[in-house]
Design an enzyme around this catalytic site. Sequence first.
Site, PDB file in Angstrom:
ATOM      1  N   HIS A 137       0.808  -1.220   0.000  1.00  0.00           N
ATOM      2  CA  HIS A 137       0.000   0.000   0.000  1.00  0.00           C
ATOM      3  C   HIS A 137       0.840   1.268   0.000  1.00  0.00           C
ATOM      4  O   HIS A 137       0.317   2.361   0.168  1.00  0.00           O
ATOM      5  CB  HIS A 137      -0.960  -0.002   1.192  1.00  0.00           C
ATOM      6  CG  HIS A 137      -1.922  -1.136   1.139  1.00  0.00           C
ATOM      7  ND1 HIS A 137      -1.712  -2.293   1.837  1.00  0.00           N
ATOM      8  CD2 HIS A 137      -3.055  -1.316   0.426  1.00  0.00           C
ATOM      9  CE1 HIS A 137      -2.704  -3.134   1.577  1.00  0.00           C
ATOM     10  NE2 HIS A 137      -3.520  -2.569   0.724  1.00  0.00           N
ATOM     11  N   GLY A 138       2.154   1.134  -0.123  1.00  0.00           N
ATOM     12  CA  GLY A 138       3.007   2.301  -0.313  1.00  0.00           C
ATOM     13  C   GLY A 138       3.478   3.010   0.941  1.00  0.00           C
ATOM     14  O   GLY A 138       3.916   4.154   0.861  1.00  0.00           O
TER      15      GLY A 138
END
Length: 172
Positions: A137-138
């Site tokens: 999800h970064g």
Amino acid sequence: MASATTVEPTRRDFLFIATGAVAAVGAAAVVWPLINQMSPDASTLALASTEVDIGAIPEGQIITIKWRGKPVFISHRTEKEIKEAEDVNIATLPDPQTDAARVQKPQWLIVIGVCTHLGCIPLGHQGEYGGWFCPCHGSVYDTSGRIRKGPAPRNLAVPQYTFLTDTKVKIG
């Protein structure tokens, strides 16, 4: 004048006391295994702590060990990484925490390697801050394991650990 009367114990009194004592011992014998089975088993107790020899980890390298079923990152930080971690303005961080509060010795960072967003395993030496990057999800963490960008709400957790010697650490 008042007179005191003493009652001699009877055989029935003895039977009541003996029956009560046997019942108490029997109840304890039944309850003991029930309470004892709630204790952790030997394999769980063995995972409660682990000792790691960190003397062979070269500067700038991150190793991953397993503790209590979770990955733990042990990073031997360079002077540059330490300086970058110490120079961050903590007011700009989503979960403000100084580098000194996260380490016992500046050259060693020990964190639980589980992203605080959804429990993924971040990749080391990744992302724009040179720390960890969670590709799911970064989320981006710096060299102190603090969240800098992304959806993760908290920094990477620091487990309880102690240095036994200069080259050996006990986690847990």
